[in-house]
Write an enzyme that holds these catalytic residues in place. Structure first.
Site, mmCIF file in Angstrom:
data_model
loop_
_atom_site.group_PDB
_atom_site.id
_atom_site.type_symbol
_atom_site.label_atom_id
_atom_site.label_comp_id
_atom_site.label_asym_id
_atom_site.label_seq_id
_atom_site.Cartn_x
_atom_site.Cartn_y
_atom_site.Cartn_z
ATOM 1 N N THR A 127 0.763 -5.180 5.695
ATOM 2 C CA THR A 127 0.898 -5.897 6.969
ATOM 3 C C THR A 127 0.086 -7.186 6.938
ATOM 4 O OG1 THR A 127 1.444 -3.981 8.331
ATOM 5 C CG2 THR A 127 0.295 -5.782 9.444
ATOM 6 N N ASN A 179 12.891 -0.667 4.045
ATOM 7 C CA ASN A 179 12.143 0.568 4.233
ATOM 8 C C ASN A 179 12.970 1.692 4.849
ATOM 9 O OD1 ASN A 179 11.921 -1.431 6.355
ATOM 10 N ND2 ASN A 179 10.576 -0.023 7.446
ATOM 11 N N GLN A 212 8.288 -1.738 -0.438
ATOM 12 C CA GLN A 212 9.070 -0.519 -0.682
ATOM 13 C C GLN A 212 9.687 -0.488 -2.074
ATOM 14 O OE1 GLN A 212 9.136 2.191 1.052
ATOM 15 N NE2 GLN A 212 8.188 1.486 2.962
ATOM 16 N N HIS A 272 -0.668 2.028 -0.630
ATOM 17 C CA HIS A 272 -0.485 3.421 -0.188
ATOM 18 C C HIS A 272 0.971 3.885 -0.244
ATOM 19 C CE1 HIS A 272 1.087 3.235 4.095
ATOM 20 N NE2 HIS A 272 0.781 1.984 3.895
ATOM 21 N N CYS A 299 6.502 3.199 11.717
ATOM 22 C CA CYS A 299 5.790 2.326 12.645
ATOM 23 C C CYS A 299 6.437 2.311 14.012
ATOM 24 C CB CYS A 299 5.745 0.908 12.113
ATOM 25 S SG CYS A 299 4.902 0.833 10.554
#
Lengths: 386, 386
Positions: free
Chosen positions: B72, B149, B177, B199, B326
């Site tokens: 982000t 994603n 992704q 992550h 999200c």
């Protein structure tokens, strides 16, 4: 060689109790707190538990805590987020703020705001008269740190807040260095926003917070998935946040011991420094108990370079800093010392020792011995060279 | 109950080999990479080693990697940093980008830039003709993700870059992704900037990167101590960066196995879904091997709500997502599906399954069984209610 670490204001070791609470979230309890399934709900619960721990450490409400990736992000967020949502006006920052306050303020200047420094005196304390004069012009934000990272000098933020509020300015304080070393109360000091960081108090890197009065209309710095009530997007760093929460809880429990113990070490250090005729910066002001910032200048004005001393001490087994860690790769004298009116040559000699509760009086004694040897050796070498 | 995790595009478990390389930096090897003493130098070496690992994973040079706290932040940095250093112009983003691209672009609109969406077709692929038309006006930046994603659909970023460059626009791609699931080459696809995240590939939360062509003049998002050559201030999250480096190395080693294994699972899943008459979004486009995005709508147009199915499957022991994680706390249909022209009612039925190499064919078989039961149960309940 077993190195002695005296640079805790730069970063301090993760406490083992903290790591223990983090590890489940780095192994079987992985999950994105924004997911609806069990993994997500567990992660969410952990984040909210940590939020309460952080809030509790500074006398705030959990709903006032916005998690960030660290102190630098929280400070940038405070400056650009608060001023950015207001009509162009002034951003006033003390002349001794960390660059992660003054540089975003300067960046806002390119976008139409005015960034101005508030003077400090020779003791690193804010010049209230100067602040008062500056507030005559419309001011969006005043940002003054609770305790300075280099000198350790503590500002009277409650009085500064009161003055800022009289002029309808928002008040922010960077409490990164104060947390865990002196009592910190968000509500008592009357600020609108306060920055905290995890890795300065025995928590992990990767977590920080902006504690925020909900009446402040703030613009996000990071946009995206809408986490942190839309104020800070990005998947929450669950393990780091959990560790930050634990570290806050421990820091408050251990505050009395930390202050007493590190003050004893600092007193012994500064007795030794005095007998070696060192200059101690901000000595007569109220300071963090663990911090000492000093330089060696002899009668003929010859100063031992801080960098030289840090390198020599490193070889002798002691990790200390020359000015703030962030500017350690710079040869410019500390902006903090220059703002205090210290001669630039003396400022170039600055060395910082910052203790934690894990340091011992034996380490301080050994350090003083090594320091005396190195100072004498460097002076001899300089004398031969001259 | 032993939960089965099928939500790896949201966040995936930290690999044990990765954690092993991180732990020394969370215990005895603590230190701020900006410090000159031994602790600092050790931390610096570790960060630079990780930088080379990350660069190597995407065919870039180490000097092109700017570490951030995550994807982000890297996406926000790319959008506001690149456009912010140029005269007001257009920022073009695909209509299926993650909100951490489109929302910072909208925020730039308030500061004088124009943020516009590039259409996609029913398969989630970029409408090159629309991009071509949009590029007629002066354009600062084009940002199109490498792989979506939600649908997993892969864009032809090389062709998009070529077109953007013809019009002197900078080109950014969000490869968060794609990394670890398909081959990713920074130089081959001709972008100026590329976002990566730790992550999503078995690394820790708290690390990401913007890979950046050094000829791009970019404005920092975080100002302060001047880390990352002044492009991203803030103490480097050493342990997270080290873990990100290891995860990159492992992801490249395991890429072939990951693709083959997850594709087998996905094929079996989608065989089952087809026999249950599910709609599979982006099915005919080239997709990430591990991702399936689908909904159940019967002949009379009745759609099973994605949220309902996710909750039912969670109770049955399977963690899956309804749209992107999200936006999981939102009841709005996926903006990706709406951009593809999917009926909003059908879009509300969307469920995403995303596999990792740790998932098994037995888990997929069990999932299909549970899914059939839940779909049937929910349809019966709906029929009774109606």
């Amino acid at each position: 060689m077993n190195m002695v670490y005296f640079d805790h204001n730069s970063t301090t070791a993760l406490k083992s109790e903290v790591l223990k609470t983090m590890l489940p979230f780095m192994t079987e309890r992985h999950g994105n707190p924004n997911s609806r399934h069990m993994f997500g709900r567990n992660a969410r619960d952990a984040v909210e538990h940590a939020r309460a721990q952080v809030a509790n450490a500074v006398g705030a409400q959990a709903s006032q805590v916005v998690f960030t990736a660290g102190g630098t992000e929280a400070n940038n967020f405070a400056v650009s987020g608060v001023a950015g949502n207001l009509a162009h006006g002034q951003i006033l920052t003390s002349a001794v703020e960390h660059p992660c306050i003054t540089r975003p303020a300067l960046a806002m200047q390119h976008r139409g705001w005015h960034a101005l420094n508030i003077n400090v005196n020779a003791d690193c304390k804010l010049d209230m008269h100067h602040l008062h004069n500056l507030l005559a012009a419309p001011t969006n934000l005043v940002s003054v740190m609770l305790a300075n990272n280099e000198t350790g000098v503590i500002q009277d933020v409650a009085a500064i807040s009161e003055l800022a509020r009289q002029y309808k300015a928002y008040m922010h304080t960077d409490a990164v260095q104060a947390l865990g070393k002196i009592p910190v109360s968000f509500s008592d000091i009357g600020v609108h926003a306060m920055t905290l960081s995890s890795h300065k108090i025995g928590g992990p890197l990767g977590a920080g917070a902006l504690v925020l009065d909900k009446r402040v209309d703030i613009q996000p710095l990071l946009y995206g998935g809408g986490q942190e009530k839309g104020l800070r997007s990005g998947t929450e760093n669950v393990a780091a946040i959990v560790g930050f929460g634990t570290a806050c809880e421990l820091a408050i429990q251990n505050l009395g011991h930390f202050a007493k113990h590190t003050q004893t070490l600092r007193d012994r250090l500064e007795d030794g420094l005095a007998s070696m005729k060192a200059v101690i910066f901000g000595e007569s002001a109220q300071r963090l108990p663990n911090t000492s910032f000093f330089a060696f200048a002899n009668e003929s004005g010859e100063v031992i370079e801080g960098e030289t001393l840090v390198t020599a001490l490193d070889k002798a087994g002691f990790a200390v800093a020359s000015g703030s860690a962030c500017s350690s790769d710079s040869t410019e004298p500390s902006h903090v010392l220059l703002a205090m009116g210290i001669d630039p040559d003396v400022a170039r000699g600055a060395v910082r020792v910052s203790f934690s509760a894990s340091n011992t009086i034996e380490q301080v004694e050994a350090f003083l011995k090594a320091l005396a040897q190195e100072v004498s050796r460097i002076r001899q070498m300089t004398a031969i060279a001259a």
